[in-house]
Motif scaffolding. Structure first.
Motif, PDB file in Angstrom:
ATOM      1  N   UNK A  82       6.635  34.977  -9.860  1.00  0.00           N
ATOM      2  CA  UNK A  82       5.893  33.996  -9.073  1.00  0.00           C
ATOM      3  C   UNK A  82       5.922  32.624  -9.739  1.00  0.00           C
ATOM      4  N   UNK A  83       5.880  32.602 -11.069  1.00  0.00           N
ATOM      5  CA  UNK A  83       6.001  31.319 -11.767  1.00  0.00           C
ATOM      6  C   UNK A  83       7.360  30.687 -11.475  1.00  0.00           C
ATOM      7  N   UNK A  84       8.410  31.491 -11.566  1.00  0.00           N
ATOM      8  CA  UNK A  84       9.756  30.975 -11.307  1.00  0.00           C
ATOM      9  C   UNK A  84       9.888  30.515  -9.866  1.00  0.00           C
ATOM     10  N   UNK A  85       9.272  31.246  -8.959  1.00  0.00           N
ATOM     11  CA  UNK A  85       9.315  30.865  -7.549  1.00  0.00           C
ATOM     12  C   UNK A  85       8.547  29.573  -7.307  1.00  0.00           C
ATOM     13  N   UNK A  89      13.364  24.650  -7.264  1.00  0.00           N
ATOM     14  CA  UNK A  89      14.662  24.152  -7.717  1.00  0.00           C
ATOM     15  C   UNK A  89      14.453  23.372  -9.003  1.00  0.00           C
ATOM     16  N   UNK A  90      14.274  24.101 -10.082  1.00  0.00           N
ATOM     17  CA  UNK A  90      13.919  23.488 -11.351  1.00  0.00           C
ATOM     18  C   UNK A  90      15.142  23.331 -12.228  1.00  0.00           C
ATOM     19  N   UNK A 140       3.077  16.636 -15.012  1.00  0.00           N
ATOM     20  CA  UNK A 140       1.950  16.999 -14.151  1.00  0.00           C
ATOM     21  C   UNK A 140       1.517  18.434 -14.403  1.00  0.00           C
ATOM     22  N   UNK A 141       0.221  18.666 -14.338  1.00  0.00           N
ATOM     23  CA  UNK A 141      -0.310  20.009 -14.577  1.00  0.00           C
ATOM     24  C   UNK A 141       0.146  20.987 -13.500  1.00  0.00           C
ATOM     25  N   UNK A 142       0.324  20.514 -12.294  1.00  0.00           N
ATOM     26  CA  UNK A 142       0.760  21.390 -11.205  1.00  0.00           C
ATOM     27  C   UNK A 142       2.104  22.032 -11.515  1.00  0.00           C
ATOM     28  N   UNK A 143       2.903  21.399 -12.373  1.00  0.00           N
ATOM     29  CA  UNK A 143       4.187  21.961 -12.785  1.00  0.00           C
ATOM     30  C   UNK A 143       4.094  22.631 -14.158  1.00  0.00           C
ATOM     31  N   UNK A 144       3.432  21.967 -15.090  1.00  0.00           N
ATOM     32  CA  UNK A 144       3.403  22.443 -16.470  1.00  0.00           C
ATOM     33  C   UNK A 144       2.733  23.803 -16.608  1.00  0.00           C
ATOM     34  N   UNK A 145       1.719  24.069 -15.808  1.00  0.00           N
ATOM     35  CA  UNK A 145       1.014  25.349 -15.956  1.00  0.00           C
ATOM     36  C   UNK A 145       1.960  26.522 -15.740  1.00  0.00           C
ATOM     37  N   UNK A 146       2.888  26.371 -14.795  1.00  0.00           N
ATOM     38  CA  UNK A 146       3.843  27.447 -14.549  1.00  0.00           C
ATOM     39  C   UNK A 146       4.883  27.550 -15.662  1.00  0.00           C
ATOM     40  N   UNK A 147       5.328  26.402 -16.181  1.00  0.00           N
ATOM     41  CA  UNK A 147       6.297  26.421 -17.272  1.00  0.00           C
ATOM     42  C   UNK A 147       5.699  27.054 -18.536  1.00  0.00           C
ATOM     43  N   UNK A 148       4.429  26.750 -18.809  1.00  0.00           N
ATOM     44  CA  UNK A 148       3.773  27.333 -19.984  1.00  0.00           C
ATOM     45  C   UNK A 148       3.633  28.840 -19.820  1.00  0.00           C
ATOM     46  N   UNK A 149       3.145  29.260 -18.658  1.00  0.00           N
ATOM     47  CA  UNK A 149       3.005  30.698 -18.419  1.00  0.00           C
ATOM     48  C   UNK A 149       4.360  31.393 -18.430  1.00  0.00           C
ATOM     49  N   UNK A 150       5.378  30.740 -17.898  1.00  0.00           N
ATOM     50  CA  UNK A 150       6.716  31.312 -17.891  1.00  0.00           C
ATOM     51  C   UNK A 150       7.206  31.563 -19.317  1.00  0.00           C
ATOM     52  N   UNK A 373      14.720  14.053 -24.535  1.00  0.00           N
ATOM     53  CA  UNK A 373      13.925  14.875 -25.451  1.00  0.00           C
ATOM     54  C   UNK A 373      12.798  15.601 -24.720  1.00  0.00           C
ATOM     55  N   UNK A 374      11.695  15.883 -25.431  1.00  0.00           N
ATOM     56  CA  UNK A 374      10.616  16.705 -24.886  1.00  0.00           C
ATOM     57  C   UNK A 374       9.328  15.890 -24.769  1.00  0.00           C
ATOM     58  N   UNK A 375       8.458  16.300 -23.835  1.00  0.00           N
ATOM     59  CA  UNK A 375       8.608  17.319 -22.791  1.00  0.00           C
ATOM     60  C   UNK A 375       9.577  16.864 -21.711  1.00  0.00           C
ATOM     61  N   UNK A 376       9.912  17.812 -20.804  1.00  0.00           N
ATOM     62  CA  UNK A 376      10.903  17.506 -19.785  1.00  0.00           C
ATOM     63  C   UNK A 376      10.691  18.436 -18.591  1.00  0.00           C
ATOM     64  N   UNK A 377      11.537  18.307 -17.588  1.00  0.00           N
ATOM     65  CA  UNK A 377      11.472  19.227 -16.458  1.00  0.00           C
ATOM     66  C   UNK A 377      11.808  20.654 -16.878  1.00  0.00           C
ATOM     67  N   UNK A 378      12.522  20.799 -18.005  1.00  0.00           N
ATOM     68  CA  UNK A 378      12.900  22.124 -18.482  1.00  0.00           C
ATOM     69  C   UNK A 378      11.859  22.746 -19.401  1.00  0.00           C
ATOM     70  N   UNK A 379      11.046  21.898 -20.046  1.00  0.00           N
ATOM     71  CA  UNK A 379      10.161  22.411 -21.081  1.00  0.00           C
ATOM     72  C   UNK A 379       8.853  21.644 -21.057  1.00  0.00           C
TER      73      UNK A 379
END
Length: 397
Positions: A82-85, A89-90, A140-150, A373-379
């Protein structure tokens, strides 16, 4: 020339109003729980961190959380999906290899996986940290929360040590409790997050443990001192008993003072933590794991103090070096208005006579991290997670 010296450029906050867990935070929590499909109990309100640090704080802060898991436990694989979903398109995830070590000869499934990670406080990422090459959408938190959990779900640690946690009550504690983790959170007395409008309360250190693998024996929150004067930095120290081996381990999660010029304070804070760990149970033979963002490069005095401690500590990530004696080239890499910062500041220390390192997650390459560098759309953080597998020495499987 770019400046590669960079203990974090945070400034201690003056006392600021606390924004209770309502409004935006509650809406965020509702959005998260809806998107993750499993209903979770609403978290408690964030207590006022301005109360004196030497008094007993609100019981929902700085103590082991006794909240029961949801009636319907979350499935880690489904939650990861669900996080990946949700990320859609990340950008590709950072590919990292797990380096298995020749001396890791424990039975399959016997290793204890430990993750250390400064996840970047949301209020700081959006406010004081000023990542000049990071697009606002990526922070944004709306994106980062899923990346962290992932990231957490990808490696599934048995012990998880986090710093800069400012979404403990409304995100990490309830979601990870649903996955079977117990936890303990200790906020900074004067968190710089409180200087940011619309903040989610103070940031601090959080320690999570897999209840199916470990039994909780004790957990305390510590305020670190320098020359007997309390400082703004904290630690969580938790004692666990492994259900597989019956062995005990003491785990500490900490975050030392940031910024260049404060090397003496980091050294004093590190010495205070070592002293308190020695005094917790002087007769105990339980091995130690000390995880943290030390804000100190390996040439600093605080690093040398840990390496020479009578507690018999070694740094697990040195195993990545060809000689077994060299830290990774970097654990953080970011660009701020003051320049580029590439340094090793994060560590997993362990009792070298009682624990064996079975494997360590390698750091991504410069090409993988990318020019911004970091953070980014990937991390989601400016710090890389450190993931290490350990076995108890002398354990009969």
């Amino acid at each position: 020339m770019l400046d590669f010296w960079c203990p974090e450029n945070y400034v201690n906050a003056e006392v600021a109003p606390v924004y209770p867990m309502g409004g935006a935070a509650s809406r965020l929590y509702s959005t998260l729980t809806r998107s993750l499909s499993s209903p979770l109990p609403l978290p408690p309100s964030c207590p006022d961190p301005r109360r004196p640090a030497d008094t007993n704080p609100d019981p929902d802060l700085c103590r082991e959380q006794k909240t029961a898991s949801p009636a319907r436990p979350l499935d880690p694989a489904e939650l990861l999906r669900q996080c990946e979903e949700a990320l859609g398109d990340r950008a590709p995830r950072l590919h990292r290899e797990f380096v298995r070590l020749g001396d890791g000869d424990g039975a399959p499934g016997s290793s204890v996986r430990v993750m250390q990670w400064n996840i970047l406080a949301q209020a700081l990422g959006e406010g004081l940290d000023s990542f000049v090459r990071c697009p606002p959408e990526a922070i944004s938190w709306s994106r980062r929360k899923y990346l962290i959990l992932e990231e957490i779900l990808t490696y599934r640690p048995h012990i998880l040590c986090l710093q800069e946690v400012d979404h403990y009550h409304d995100t990490f504690q309830p979601v990870l409790a649903g996955l079977g983790y117990g936890s303990h959170f200790c906020p900074k007395p004067w968190s710089p997050c409180l200087d940011v409008d619309g903040n989610n309360g103070p940031d601090g250190c959080a320690l999570f443990y897999d209840r199916s693998r470990f039994e909780l024996l004790d957990s305390v929150g510590l305020r670190l001192s320098a020359m007997r004067i309390p400082t703004n930095q904290v630690a969580v120290v938790t004692t666990l008993r492994c259900r597989t081996t019956g062995r005990c381990v003491r785990v500490a999660a900490t975050h030392l003072k940031a910024r260049a010029g404060w090397e003496w304070l980091r050294s004093a804070q590190g010495s205070d933590l070592l002293r308190q760990l020695q005094n917790v149970d002087p007769g105990s033979d339980a091995p130690l794991l000390i995880c943290g963002d030390f804000n100190a490069v390996p040439t600093e005095e605080v690093y040398r103090r840990f390496a020479a401690s009578p507690l018999g500590l070694d740094s697990a990530c040195k195993k990545l070096g060809a000689d077994g004696a060299t830290e990774p080239e970097y654990t953080t890499w970011k660009i701020r208005p003051t320049g580029e910062c590439r340094a090793t500041l994060d560590y997993v220390w362990y009792s070298r006579d009682s624990l064996r390192v079975d494997g360590v997650l390698d750091v991504p390459t410069e090409e993988q991290i990318g020019p911004d560098r970091l953070p980014s759309f990937s991390y989601p953080s400016d710090h890389l997670s450190l993931v290490c597998d350990f076995s108890f020495e002398g354990t009969e499987e």
